[in-house]
Scaffold this motif. Structure first.
Motif, PDB file in Angstrom:
ATOM      1  N   MET A 176      18.337   0.037  -6.905  1.00  0.00           N
ATOM      2  CA  MET A 176      18.179  -0.639  -5.620  1.00  0.00           C
ATOM      3  C   MET A 176      18.328  -2.156  -5.781  1.00  0.00           C
ATOM      4  SD  MET A 176      15.043  -0.386  -2.883  1.00  0.00           S
ATOM      5  CE  MET A 176      13.840  -1.290  -3.863  1.00  0.00           C
ATOM      6  N   ARG A 177      17.709  -2.697  -6.845  1.00  0.00           N
ATOM      7  CA  ARG A 177      17.761  -4.145  -7.083  1.00  0.00           C
ATOM      8  C   ARG A 177      18.943  -4.559  -7.952  1.00  0.00           C
ATOM      9  NH1 ARG A 177      14.624  -6.200  -3.155  1.00  0.00           N
ATOM     10  NH2 ARG A 177      12.537  -5.254  -3.125  1.00  0.00           N
ATOM     11  N   ASN A 178      19.591  -3.555  -8.573  1.00  0.00           N
ATOM     12  CA  ASN A 178      20.737  -3.810  -9.451  1.00  0.00           C
ATOM     13  C   ASN A 178      20.374  -4.732 -10.619  1.00  0.00           C
ATOM     14  OD1 ASN A 178      23.445  -3.278 -10.119  1.00  0.00           O
ATOM     15  ND2 ASN A 178      24.093  -5.248  -9.275  1.00  0.00           N
ATOM     16  N   GLU A 179      19.188  -4.494 -11.205  1.00  0.00           N
ATOM     17  CA  GLU A 179      18.742  -5.281 -12.361  1.00  0.00           C
ATOM     18  C   GLU A 179      17.656  -4.511 -13.112  1.00  0.00           C
ATOM     19  OE1 GLU A 179      17.233  -8.935 -10.873  1.00  0.00           O
ATOM     20  OE2 GLU A 179      15.447  -8.038  -9.967  1.00  0.00           O
ATOM     21  N   ILE A 180      17.412  -4.939 -14.342  1.00  0.00           N
ATOM     22  CA  ILE A 180      16.368  -4.316 -15.154  1.00  0.00           C
ATOM     23  C   ILE A 180      15.014  -4.836 -14.705  1.00  0.00           C
ATOM     24  CG2 ILE A 180      15.479  -3.951 -17.491  1.00  0.00           C
ATOM     25  CD1 ILE A 180      18.303  -4.398 -18.525  1.00  0.00           C
ATOM     26  N   ARG A 181      14.066  -3.933 -14.519  1.00  0.00           N
ATOM     27  CA  ARG A 181      12.725  -4.312 -14.088  1.00  0.00           C
ATOM     28  C   ARG A 181      11.696  -3.470 -14.837  1.00  0.00           C
ATOM     29  NH1 ARG A 181      11.877  -6.055  -7.883  1.00  0.00           N
ATOM     30  NH2 ARG A 181      13.411  -7.741  -7.850  1.00  0.00           N
ATOM     31  N   GLU A 202       0.818  -1.202   0.000  1.00  0.00           N
ATOM     32  CA  GLU A 202       0.000   0.000   0.000  1.00  0.00           C
ATOM     33  C   GLU A 202       0.864   1.269   0.000  1.00  0.00           C
ATOM     34  OE1 GLU A 202      -3.257   0.310  -0.285  1.00  0.00           O
ATOM     35  OE2 GLU A 202      -3.493  -1.855  -0.466  1.00  0.00           O
ATOM     36  N   LYS A 203       2.003   1.200   0.684  1.00  0.00           N
ATOM     37  CA  LYS A 203       2.865   2.372   0.791  1.00  0.00           C
ATOM     38  C   LYS A 203       3.864   2.410  -0.354  1.00  0.00           C
ATOM     39  CE  LYS A 203       2.607   2.793   5.827  1.00  0.00           C
ATOM     40  NZ  LYS A 203       3.384   2.842   7.091  1.00  0.00           N
ATOM     41  N   THR A 204       4.232   3.643  -0.756  1.00  0.00           N
ATOM     42  CA  THR A 204       5.218   3.811  -1.828  1.00  0.00           C
ATOM     43  C   THR A 204       6.623   3.795  -1.246  1.00  0.00           C
ATOM     44  OG1 THR A 204       5.162   6.226  -1.664  1.00  0.00           O
ATOM     45  CG2 THR A 204       3.627   5.182  -3.214  1.00  0.00           C
ATOM     46  N   LYS A 205       7.574   3.403  -2.086  1.00  0.00           N
ATOM     47  CA  LYS A 205       8.980   3.418  -1.713  1.00  0.00           C
ATOM     48  C   LYS A 205       9.761   4.185  -2.767  1.00  0.00           C
ATOM     49  CE  LYS A 205       9.066  -0.966   0.866  1.00  0.00           C
ATOM     50  NZ  LYS A 205       9.656  -2.331   0.927  1.00  0.00           N
ATOM     51  N   SER A 206      10.794   4.864  -2.329  1.00  0.00           N
ATOM     52  CA  SER A 206      11.622   5.641  -3.245  1.00  0.00           C
ATOM     53  C   SER A 206      12.643   4.734  -3.924  1.00  0.00           C
ATOM     54  CB  SER A 206      12.327   6.768  -2.486  1.00  0.00           C
ATOM     55  OG  SER A 206      13.193   7.475  -3.348  1.00  0.00           O
ATOM     56  N   ARG A 207      12.769   4.898  -5.242  1.00  0.00           N
ATOM     57  CA  ARG A 207      13.759   4.143  -6.010  1.00  0.00           C
ATOM     58  C   ARG A 207      14.395   5.077  -7.018  1.00  0.00           C
ATOM     59  NH1 ARG A 207      11.807  -1.754  -6.823  1.00  0.00           N
ATOM     60  NH2 ARG A 207      10.110  -1.972  -5.324  1.00  0.00           N
ATOM     61  N   ILE A 208      15.649   4.814  -7.345  1.00  0.00           N
ATOM     62  CA  ILE A 208      16.324   5.540  -8.428  1.00  0.00           C
ATOM     63  C   ILE A 208      16.490   4.563  -9.583  1.00  0.00           C
ATOM     64  CG2 ILE A 208      18.429   6.710  -9.166  1.00  0.00           C
ATOM     65  CD1 ILE A 208      18.765   7.742  -6.353  1.00  0.00           C
ATOM     66  N   ILE A 209      16.010   4.971 -10.757  1.00  0.00           N
ATOM     67  CA  ILE A 209      16.030   4.082 -11.907  1.00  0.00           C
ATOM     68  C   ILE A 209      16.628   4.787 -13.124  1.00  0.00           C
ATOM     69  CG2 ILE A 209      14.025   2.775 -11.110  1.00  0.00           C
ATOM     70  CD1 ILE A 209      12.329   4.306 -13.175  1.00  0.00           C
ATOM     71  N   ASN A 210      17.149   3.993 -14.044  1.00  0.00           N
ATOM     72  CA  ASN A 210      17.588   4.472 -15.355  1.00  0.00           C
ATOM     73  C   ASN A 210      16.562   3.992 -16.374  1.00  0.00           C
ATOM     74  OD1 ASN A 210      19.892   5.235 -13.955  1.00  0.00           O
ATOM     75  ND2 ASN A 210      21.090   3.490 -14.649  1.00  0.00           N
ATOM     76  N   PRO A 211      15.677   4.856 -16.825  1.00  0.00           N
ATOM     77  CA  PRO A 211      14.582   4.404 -17.713  1.00  0.00           C
ATOM     78  C   PRO A 211      15.065   4.097 -19.130  1.00  0.00           C
ATOM     79  CG  PRO A 211      14.491   6.777 -17.409  1.00  0.00           C
ATOM     80  CD  PRO A 211      15.597   6.299 -16.528  1.00  0.00           C
ATOM     81  N   TYR A 212      14.683   2.916 -19.636  1.00  0.00           N
ATOM     82  CA  TYR A 212      15.113   2.464 -20.959  1.00  0.00           C
ATOM     83  C   TYR A 212      14.009   2.554 -22.016  1.00  0.00           C
ATOM     84  CZ  TYR A 212      19.311   0.446 -18.748  1.00  0.00           C
ATOM     85  OH  TYR A 212      20.491   0.270 -18.079  1.00  0.00           O
TER      86      TYR A 212
END
Length: 320
Positions: free
Chosen positions: A190-195, A163-173
């Motif tokens: 954060m996960r060190n993988e493409i999602r 339900e709650k949001t979490k902050s993430r830093i991503i490189n959008p492809y």
């Protein structure tokens, strides 16, 4: 030089903001002056607003700002573009203002005959927009901009289980539209993988000053499809899923976003898919339940038992 090349050359000569005579065009392109007249007539017939002044200082010019107009689109091409624009807007396309300007320009620079034909083609074309969808155009615009400029972004994201949001830093492809939803495919730091992330679950987007290099030849859609499909490594462990039923029901099953990838055989009253038994018993019951009596599961028997178990569990859940 080919006819179309000559006509384009004439068009750019006319766009010089100076009057150009037929003789000047003839000499420049090394063609007969009668041919110049034919090309001018053809351009005018196609909707190009050519102004012809006679007399000592006469010549040909273009209507002001015509260079901003779409060039040489025939009726079928114009219709296709306007239909596509309608479809895109109803699917929540994020550059809707630019799309409106483009379609307005297309209509504005059509001659009367073209406009009448376009109106006939557009009057019967409509797309029904899904009800209840939240507006995500502003988020999509920021995501598209960060992809184009290869800028890392910080997003507040809520998964389907939280339900709650979490902050993430991503490189959008890349951005993908699938099954009435928009997704962003990105490298998650954060996960060190493409999602992939559903855009309607992103509550905010903040651009950072950090840049990244998008992988060459990367396909967001191919990555996304691989992510939602069950990867089959061992062909020996596959079993047939055999279903009989009405033609309409079987047609729908063959076109299903999941089952369609595993279709092996289709006859008028039967369809055969091949999957792992664990996958069949885990995912397929919920897919088949809405078809009710329009289909009959022939095999595997384990699937029939699993559907009965699911129905009993559902009945118990709703019993008072």
């Amino acid at each position: 030089m080919a006819k179309i090349d000559n006509m384009m050359s004439i068009l750019w000569m006319l766009n010089s903001d100076k009057k150009v005579t037929a003789k000047q065009i003839s000499e420049k392109l090394e063609i007969n002056i009668r041919t110049v007249y034919r090309y001018i007539d053809s351009l005018s017939a196609s909707g190009v607003p050519i102004i012809s002044d006679t007399g000592h200082n006469g010549g040909y010019t273009l209507l002001n700002n015509f260079i901003k107009a779409p060039l040489f689109f025939d009726i079928e091409e114009q219709t296709a573009l306007l239909h596509a624009a309608i479809f895109a807007k109803e699917k929540g396309y994020f550059l809707d203002e630019a799309l409106d300007k483009a379609t307005s320009k297309l209509k504005m620079h059509s001659n009367q005959k073209q406009e009448e034909v376009l109106t006939r083609h557009l009057i019967g074309f409509e797309v029904i927009k899904p009800i209840g969808k939240i507006s995500i155009e502003s988020v999509l615009k920021k995501l598209e901009n960060s992809i184009a400029n290869e800028l890392s972004i910080e997003i507040n994201y809520r998964t389907g289980r939280e339900e709650k949001t979490k902050s993430r830093i991503i490189n959008p492809y890349g951005i993908v539209h699938w099954n009435n939803n928009w997704y962003i495919v990105a490298f998650c730091q954060m996960r060190n993988e493409i999602r992939s992330f559903r855009v309607d679950r992103i509550s905010s987007v903040i651009e950072t000053l950090n840049t990244f290099n998008r992988p060459k030849e990367f396909s967001a859609s191919e990555f996304f499809i691989r992510g939602i499909m069950t990867e089959i490594r061992d062909e020996d462990n596959l079993i047939p899923l055999v279903i009989e039923g009405s033609i309409n029901a079987l047609d729908n099953l063959c076109q299903h976003w999941f089952l369609g990838y595993y279709l092996k055989e289709r006859t008028p009253n039967k369809v055969i898919f091949k999957l792992q038994e664990e996958v069949i018993c885990t995912y397929i019951p919920n897919i088949l339940l809405p078809y009710r009596k329009s289909i009959q599961i022939i095999e595997p028997l384990s699937l029939r038992k699993k559907i009965v178990e699911n129905l009993v569990e559902l009945i118990n859940h709703y019993q008072i």
